[in-house]
Design an enzyme around this catalytic site. Structure first.
Site, PDB file in Angstrom:
ATOM      1  N   ARG A 102       1.053  -1.178   0.064  1.00  0.00           N
ATOM      2  CA  ARG A 102       0.048   0.079  -0.151  1.00  0.00           C
ATOM      3  C   ARG A 102       0.854   1.051   0.140  1.00  0.00           C
ATOM      4  NH1 ARG A 102      -5.291   1.653   3.421  1.00  0.00           N
ATOM      5  NH2 ARG A 102      -5.954   0.063   2.001  1.00  0.00           N
ATOM      6  N   HIS A 129      -7.255   0.699  -6.208  1.00  0.00           N
ATOM      7  CA  HIS A 129      -7.485  -0.193  -5.257  1.00  0.00           C
ATOM      8  C   HIS A 129      -8.213  -1.481  -5.566  1.00  0.00           C
ATOM      9  CE1 HIS A 129      -7.692  -1.311  -1.025  1.00  0.00           C
ATOM     10  NE2 HIS A 129      -8.619  -0.266  -0.745  1.00  0.00           N
ATOM     11  N   GLN A 132     -10.261  -3.906  -3.310  1.00  0.00           N
ATOM     12  CA  GLN A 132     -11.440  -3.504  -2.635  1.00  0.00           C
ATOM     13  C   GLN A 132     -12.701  -3.846  -3.588  1.00  0.00           C
ATOM     14  OE1 GLN A 132     -12.224  -2.060   0.410  1.00  0.00           O
ATOM     15  NE2 GLN A 132     -14.183  -2.472  -0.126  1.00  0.00           N
ATOM     16  N   ASP A 220     -17.012   7.420  -2.071  1.00  0.00           N
ATOM     17  CA  ASP A 220     -15.833   7.293  -1.090  1.00  0.00           C
ATOM     18  C   ASP A 220     -15.763   8.669  -0.488  1.00  0.00           C
ATOM     19  OD1 ASP A 220     -13.531   6.344  -0.235  1.00  0.00           O
ATOM     20  OD2 ASP A 220     -12.282   6.256  -1.966  1.00  0.00           O
ATOM     21  N   CYS A 260     -16.246   1.546   0.300  1.00  0.00           N
ATOM     22  CA  CYS A 260     -15.004   1.029   0.853  1.00  0.00           C
ATOM     23  C   CYS A 260     -14.685   1.019   2.086  1.00  0.00           C
ATOM     24  CB  CYS A 260     -13.825   1.300  -0.086  1.00  0.00           C
ATOM     25  SG  CYS A 260     -13.363   2.898  -0.014  1.00  0.00           S
ATOM     26  N   ARG A 288     -13.684  -8.389   2.142  1.00  0.00           N
ATOM     27  CA  ARG A 288     -12.193  -8.238   1.900  1.00  0.00           C
ATOM     28  C   ARG A 288     -11.406  -9.577   2.167  1.00  0.00           C
ATOM     29  NH1 ARG A 288      -9.972  -3.129   1.562  1.00  0.00           N
ATOM     30  NH2 ARG A 288      -8.190  -4.252   0.790  1.00  0.00           N
TER      31      ARG A 288
HETATM   32  N1  NVA Z   1      -9.812   6.592  -1.662  1.00  0.00           N
HETATM   33  C1  NVA Z   1      -9.441   6.277  -0.518  1.00  0.00           C
HETATM   34  C2  NVA Z   1      -9.739   4.780  -0.059  1.00  0.00           C
HETATM   35  C3  NVA Z   1      -9.454   4.213   1.129  1.00  0.00           C
HETATM   36  C4  NVA Z   1      -9.623   2.913   1.448  1.00  0.00           C
HETATM   37  C5  NVA Z   1      -8.032   6.756  -0.183  1.00  0.00           C
HETATM   38  O1  NVA Z   1      -7.120   6.363  -1.178  1.00  0.00           O
HETATM   39  O2  NVA Z   1      -7.853   7.185   0.931  1.00  0.00           O
HETATM   40  N1   CP Z   2     -11.169   0.035   2.518  1.00  0.00           N
HETATM   41  C1   CP Z   2     -10.071  -0.179   2.821  1.00  0.00           C
HETATM   42  O1   CP Z   2      -8.924  -0.447   2.095  1.00  0.00           O
HETATM   43  O2   CP Z   2      -9.718   0.181   4.296  1.00  0.00           O
HETATM   44  P1   CP Z   2      -8.510   0.383   4.955  1.00  0.00           P
HETATM   45  O3   CP Z   2      -7.662   1.900   4.555  1.00  0.00           O
HETATM   46  O4   CP Z   2      -9.113   0.350   6.408  1.00  0.00           O
HETATM   47  O5   CP Z   2      -7.597  -0.796   4.800  1.00  0.00           O
END
Ligand code: NVA
Ligand code: CP
Length: 304
Positions: A102, A129, A132, A220, A260, A288
């Site tokens: 990540r 992502h 997800q 989101d 998500c 997930r």
């Molecule tokens: N769009 C959000 C998704 C988090 C799971 C981010 O990248 O922070």
């Molecule tokens: N939806 C998701 O990826 O959640 P986290 O940021 O908690 O991993």
């Protein structure tokens, strides 16, 4: 070497097989039937950003599969002190059987995969992502059945989540509506690549129009990780893009709501929607775990 960096890495056959396998793995776990398919295998999990669901689902998933996961936040590894991506990939991939990452720039996971001797999984980048979306599709299938031919609707930021919905369209054969505020549209090249492959995607200016005919509505946060300093400006620019009860009532009567998570009630979604009867967000979060177990099995299991 198989990697899972975007949904474009999945064939339609593999994508459907992963969802079906995830449903089986969910049942095995619920029954208490052991399924230690990855006994003796290890997963390195590199995080440059915060996480609740992704970390816990991969770590618990590896445990349930009989393997082990290592949480490697960049602030406690040499990656965070400037050791190169290439060197980190070379070293880690000699010790573990798979790696999740990540991070910020999507190019980092691509570079990591180039130098890795083991499968690399994108656990979220600024661009996409994909894990997800697998969980979201599994959740739709559980609640509403067949995915092909359905219409899904995205309201809000043209971010990593929308990009992954765009990438999934063709593989899973659904139509996508989206409505983003001006200046927050999805990446033009990513969108063009999907439509060139025949994805059925329609952009709307008005979110109330975008949800018409939708079998699922999703959104989101308005400011993703790394965009915290834009939060106040975005709150103004996204003011008409909250998923409300009135908006849900324009979708198909049987439509479900997904997010998500984490969510900001009163911003991108009204509390009565995310906490209401059309919302499936808790199943979505749980899935997930199950769908990533199917993904880990596909990438890490070697027959015999
Ligand atoms: N769009 C959000 C998704 C988090 C799971 C981010 O990248 O922070
Ligand atoms: N939806 C998701 O990826 O959640 P986290 O940021 O908690 O991993």
């Amino acid at each position: 070497m198989k990697h899972f960096l975007t949904l474009m890495d999945l064939s339609a056959t593999t994508g459907k097989a992963l969802l079906a396998r995830a449903i089986v793995l969910k049942r095995l776990q619920a029954e208490g039937t052991p399924h230690r398919i990855l006994a003796g295998k290890t997963l390195g999990m590199i995080f440059d950003k915060s996480s609740t669901r992704t970390r816990v689902s991969f770590e618990v998933g590896m445990f349930q599969l009989g393997g082990h996961a290592l949480f490697l936040h960049s602030n406690v590894t040499q990656l965070g002190r400037g050791e190169s991506i290439a060197d980190s990939a070379r070293v880690l991939s000699r010790m573990v059987d798979g790696i999740t990452i990540r991070t910020f720039e999507h190019a980092i996971v691509e570079e990591f995969a180039r130098y890795s001797q083991v499968p690399v999984i994108n656990a979220l980048t600024n661009l996409t992502h994909p894990c997800q979306i697998l969980a979201d599709l599994m959740t739709f299938w559980e609640h509403r059945g067949v995915i092909a031919g359905r219409t899904f609707c995205w309201i809000g930021d043209g971010n990593n989540m929308l990009h992954s919905w765009i990438n999934a369209c063709r593989t899973f054969d659904f139509s996508l509506h989206y409505a983003c505020p001006a200046g927050y549209e999805p990446d033009a090249a990513l969108l063009a690549a999907a439509t060139a492959q025949g994805a059925n995607i329609v952009a709307f200016d008005d979110p109330m129009q975008a949800v018409v005919g939708a079998d699922m509505v999703t959104t989101d946060v308005w400011a993703s990780m790394g965009q915290e300093d834009e939060q106040a400006q975005r709150k103004k620019n996204f003011a008409h893009y909250q998923v409300t009860t009135a908006m849900m009532s324009e979708a198909n009567p049987n439509a479900i709501f997904m997010h998500c998570l984490p969510a900001h009630r009163g911003e991108e979604v009204a509390a009565e929607v995310i906490d209401g009867s059309q919302s499936v967000v808790w199943d979505e979060a749980e899935n997930r775990l199950h769908v990533q177990k199917a993904l880990l099995e596909w990438l890490l299991h070697v027959d015999g």
